[in-house]
Write an enzyme that holds these catalytic residues in place. Structure first.
Site, mmCIF file in Angstrom:
data_model
loop_
_atom_site.group_PDB
_atom_site.id
_atom_site.type_symbol
_atom_site.label_atom_id
_atom_site.label_comp_id
_atom_site.label_asym_id
_atom_site.label_seq_id
_atom_site.Cartn_x
_atom_site.Cartn_y
_atom_site.Cartn_z
ATOM 1 N N ARG A 3 -9.737 1.067 8.037
ATOM 2 C CA ARG A 3 -9.302 -0.270 8.448
ATOM 3 C C ARG A 3 -10.397 -1.023 9.184
ATOM 4 O O ARG A 3 -10.199 -2.174 9.557
ATOM 5 C CB ARG A 3 -8.120 -0.106 9.390
ATOM 6 C CG ARG A 3 -6.812 -0.549 8.800
ATOM 7 C CD ARG A 3 -5.801 -0.272 9.866
ATOM 8 N NE ARG A 3 -4.598 -0.970 9.689
ATOM 9 C CZ ARG A 3 -3.523 -0.456 9.109
ATOM 10 N NH1 ARG A 3 -3.555 0.730 8.566
ATOM 11 N NH2 ARG A 3 -2.412 -1.153 9.063
ATOM 12 N N ARG A 10 11.785 -5.275 5.133
ATOM 13 C CA ARG A 10 11.499 -3.856 4.825
ATOM 14 C C ARG A 10 12.466 -2.901 5.535
ATOM 15 O O ARG A 10 12.797 -3.069 6.705
ATOM 16 C CB ARG A 10 10.080 -3.512 5.250
ATOM 17 C CG ARG A 10 9.825 -2.009 5.171
ATOM 18 C CD ARG A 10 8.409 -1.616 5.233
ATOM 19 N NE ARG A 10 7.675 -2.209 6.318
ATOM 20 C CZ ARG A 10 6.355 -2.113 6.429
ATOM 21 N NH1 ARG A 10 5.661 -1.472 5.524
ATOM 22 N NH2 ARG A 10 5.740 -2.664 7.448
ATOM 23 N N ARG A 67 11.278 -1.113 10.905
ATOM 24 C CA ARG A 67 10.169 -0.746 11.787
ATOM 25 C C ARG A 67 10.070 -1.701 12.969
ATOM 26 O O ARG A 67 10.235 -2.902 12.804
ATOM 27 C CB ARG A 67 8.847 -0.744 11.005
ATOM 28 C CG ARG A 67 8.520 0.625 10.445
ATOM 29 C CD ARG A 67 7.352 0.635 9.521
ATOM 30 N NE ARG A 67 6.164 -0.063 9.998
ATOM 31 C CZ ARG A 67 5.011 -0.093 9.323
ATOM 32 N NH1 ARG A 67 4.918 0.528 8.167
ATOM 33 N NH2 ARG A 67 3.975 -0.734 9.794
ATOM 34 N N LYS A 96 0.839 -1.213 0.000
ATOM 35 C CA LYS A 96 0.000 0.000 0.000
ATOM 36 C C LYS A 96 0.874 1.263 0.000
ATOM 37 O O LYS A 96 0.648 2.176 -0.765
ATOM 38 C CB LYS A 96 -0.929 0.026 1.232
ATOM 39 C CG LYS A 96 -1.859 -1.172 1.338
ATOM 40 C CD LYS A 96 -2.772 -1.084 2.545
ATOM 41 C CE LYS A 96 -2.084 -1.101 3.883
ATOM 42 N NZ LYS A 96 -1.364 -2.373 4.182
HETATM 43 P P1 AP5 Z 1 0.705 0.875 8.676
HETATM 44 O O1 AP5 Z 1 1.930 1.664 8.641
HETATM 45 O O2 AP5 Z 1 -0.433 1.273 7.812
HETATM 46 O O3 AP5 Z 1 1.095 -0.654 8.474
HETATM 47 P P2 AP5 Z 1 0.350 -1.852 7.698
HETATM 48 O O4 AP5 Z 1 -1.045 -1.693 7.249
HETATM 49 O O5 AP5 Z 1 0.619 -3.009 8.574
HETATM 50 O O6 AP5 Z 1 0.968 -1.839 6.341
HETATM 51 P P3 AP5 Z 1 2.454 -1.840 6.049
HETATM 52 O O7 AP5 Z 1 2.992 -0.449 6.086
HETATM 53 O O8 AP5 Z 1 3.133 -2.850 6.925
HETATM 54 O O9 AP5 Z 1 2.445 -2.464 4.584
HETATM 55 P P4 AP5 Z 1 2.237 -1.818 3.166
HETATM 56 O O10 AP5 Z 1 1.065 -2.499 2.529
HETATM 57 O O11 AP5 Z 1 2.236 -0.326 3.187
HETATM 58 O O12 AP5 Z 1 3.560 -2.379 2.455
HETATM 59 P P5 AP5 Z 1 4.845 -1.596 1.937
HETATM 60 O O13 AP5 Z 1 4.533 -0.835 0.704
HETATM 61 O O14 AP5 Z 1 5.534 -0.898 3.049
HETATM 62 O O15 AP5 Z 1 0.133 0.832 10.180
HETATM 63 C C1 AP5 Z 1 0.974 0.564 11.280
HETATM 64 C C2 AP5 Z 1 0.156 0.538 12.560
HETATM 65 O O16 AP5 Z 1 -0.488 1.837 12.753
HETATM 66 C C3 AP5 Z 1 -1.004 -0.463 12.591
HETATM 67 O O17 AP5 Z 1 -0.589 -1.751 12.997
HETATM 68 C C4 AP5 Z 1 -1.963 0.206 13.594
HETATM 69 O O18 AP5 Z 1 -1.522 0.002 14.911
HETATM 70 C C5 AP5 Z 1 -1.801 1.697 13.275
HETATM 71 N N1 AP5 Z 1 -2.779 2.171 12.280
HETATM 72 C C6 AP5 Z 1 -2.502 2.659 11.034
HETATM 73 N N2 AP5 Z 1 -3.631 3.001 10.396
HETATM 74 C C7 AP5 Z 1 -4.648 2.728 11.256
HETATM 75 C C8 AP5 Z 1 -6.061 2.836 11.176
HETATM 76 N N3 AP5 Z 1 -6.680 3.304 10.063
HETATM 77 N N4 AP5 Z 1 -6.805 2.453 12.244
HETATM 78 C C9 AP5 Z 1 -6.224 1.998 13.370
HETATM 79 N N5 AP5 Z 1 -4.887 1.840 13.510
HETATM 80 C C10 AP5 Z 1 -4.101 2.209 12.464
HETATM 81 O O19 AP5 Z 1 5.735 -2.861 1.473
HETATM 82 C C11 AP5 Z 1 6.308 -3.739 2.411
HETATM 83 C C12 AP5 Z 1 7.712 -4.149 1.930
HETATM 84 O O20 AP5 Z 1 7.604 -4.911 0.722
HETATM 85 C C13 AP5 Z 1 8.648 -3.001 1.604
HETATM 86 O O21 AP5 Z 1 9.938 -3.346 1.982
HETATM 87 C C14 AP5 Z 1 8.570 -2.846 0.077
HETATM 88 O O22 AP5 Z 1 9.775 -2.351 -0.445
HETATM 89 C C15 AP5 Z 1 8.307 -4.285 -0.356
HETATM 90 N N6 AP5 Z 1 7.419 -4.380 -1.507
HETATM 91 C C16 AP5 Z 1 6.241 -3.694 -1.674
HETATM 92 N N7 AP5 Z 1 5.670 -4.054 -2.833
HETATM 93 C C17 AP5 Z 1 6.486 -4.992 -3.403
HETATM 94 C C18 AP5 Z 1 6.416 -5.769 -4.602
HETATM 95 N N8 AP5 Z 1 5.388 -5.650 -5.461
HETATM 96 N N9 AP5 Z 1 7.409 -6.646 -4.861
HETATM 97 C C19 AP5 Z 1 8.452 -6.784 -4.007
HETATM 98 N N10 AP5 Z 1 8.578 -6.097 -2.851
HETATM 99 C C20 AP5 Z 1 7.604 -5.205 -2.538
#
Ligand code: AP5
Length: 214
Positions: free
Chosen positions: A88, A127, A160, A13
């Site tokens: 969410r 990551r 993280r 995302k």
């Molecule tokens: P948040 O930061 O939103 O974490 P998340 O939803 O767990 O999502 P991530 O950031 O872990 O994943 P992402 O889908 O963004 O993946 P990314 O692009 O980084 O939230 C953190 C915390 O905040 C929550 O647990 C909660 O406590 C709180 N929170 C946030 N919003 C909230 C809400 N609305 N309500 C309540 N609480 C809330 O990619 C991951 C990795 O994979 C990276 O290293 C990237 O380089 C790699 N990657 C990405 N895409 C690819 C691909 N296609 N191929 C290969 N590698 C890839």
């Protein structure tokens, strides 16, 4: 245009939102980034949110809804935005619909990044994030040119604190219980677009861009 990127932790995302924002000039709003910023500033919201985030639990709806309402009321969000990490829960989605309806606005598309669990764990455990610009890297999939240094701003990269096996597992459970019902919620509104996000980041981005042009 108002777009939501929906999907489990590690679906990409943040990665896709940043790329899409760069490509289209749209504003990127990440609730995860906003909350982490509040935590590092030690604000009241940050202090309230930290314990939940460290455990991989959701921050209470009322705190997050207030934060997002304030953010989307700002001038730079008037012409549209890409939401990453919000909503969410069904309650958050209903509040967002209500907020937008008050201004005769609506969400145009919800892009669901469909990702398998093995891929998620592999992505999250490697990551790396920039401490200054939040740029996103992966130790293997998308390594920075210089070890632990951000390609975009020269800031230092870090892992993280919620990207450890125990918290990842909790975040996945929370996603299944609280966030995955949003797929049906937006499908029922006819605005959900499902994308295979197990692929490399570039083809995923191209498919999103194509979809948004339709
Ligand atoms: P948040 O930061 O939103 O974490 P998340 O939803 O767990 O999502 P991530 O950031 O872990 O994943 P992402 O889908 O963004 O993946 P990314 O692009 O980084 O939230 C953190 C915390 O905040 C929550 O647990 C909660 O406590 C709180 N929170 C946030 N919003 C909230 C809400 N609305 N309500 C309540 N609480 C809330 O990619 C991951 C990795 O994979 C990276 O290293 C990237 O380089 C790699 N990657 C990405 N895409 C690819 C691909 N296609 N191929 C290969 N590698 C890839």
């Amino acid at each position: 245009m108002r777009v939501i990127l929906l999907g489990p932790p590690g679906a990409g995302k943040g990665t896709q939102s940043k790329k899409l924002a760069k490509r289209t000039g749209q504003l990127h709003i990440s609730t995860g980034d906003l909350l982490r910023e509040n935590v590092s500033l030690g604000s009241e919201l940050g202090q309230q949110a930290k314990g939940y985030m460290d455990k991989g639990a959701l921050v209470p709806d009322e705190l997050v809804i207030k934060m997002i309402a304030e953010r989307i009321a700002q001038d730079d969000a008037k012409s549209g935005f890409i939401l990453d990490g919000f909503p969410r829960t069904i309650k958050q989605a209903e509040s967002l619909d209500k907020l937008l309806q008050e201004h005769s606005l609506k969400i145009n598309y919800v892009i669901y990044l469909d990702t398998s669990e093995g891929i998620i764990i592999q992505r999250l455990s490697g990551r790396l994030v920039c401490s200054q610009c939040q740029g996103n890297f992966h130790a293997k999939n998308m390594p920075p040119k210089q070890e632990m240094i951000c390609d975009y701003c020269g800031g230092s990269l870090y892992q993280r604190s919620d990207d450890n096996p125990q918290t990842i597992s909790k975040r996945l459970d929370v996603y299944k219980d609280d966030s995955s019902p949003l797929i049906r919620y937006y499908d029922a509104q006819g605005i959900l677009k499902r994308i295979d996000a197990d692929r490399d980041a570039e083809p995923v981005l191209e498919e999103i861009v194509l979809l948004l042009k339709k």
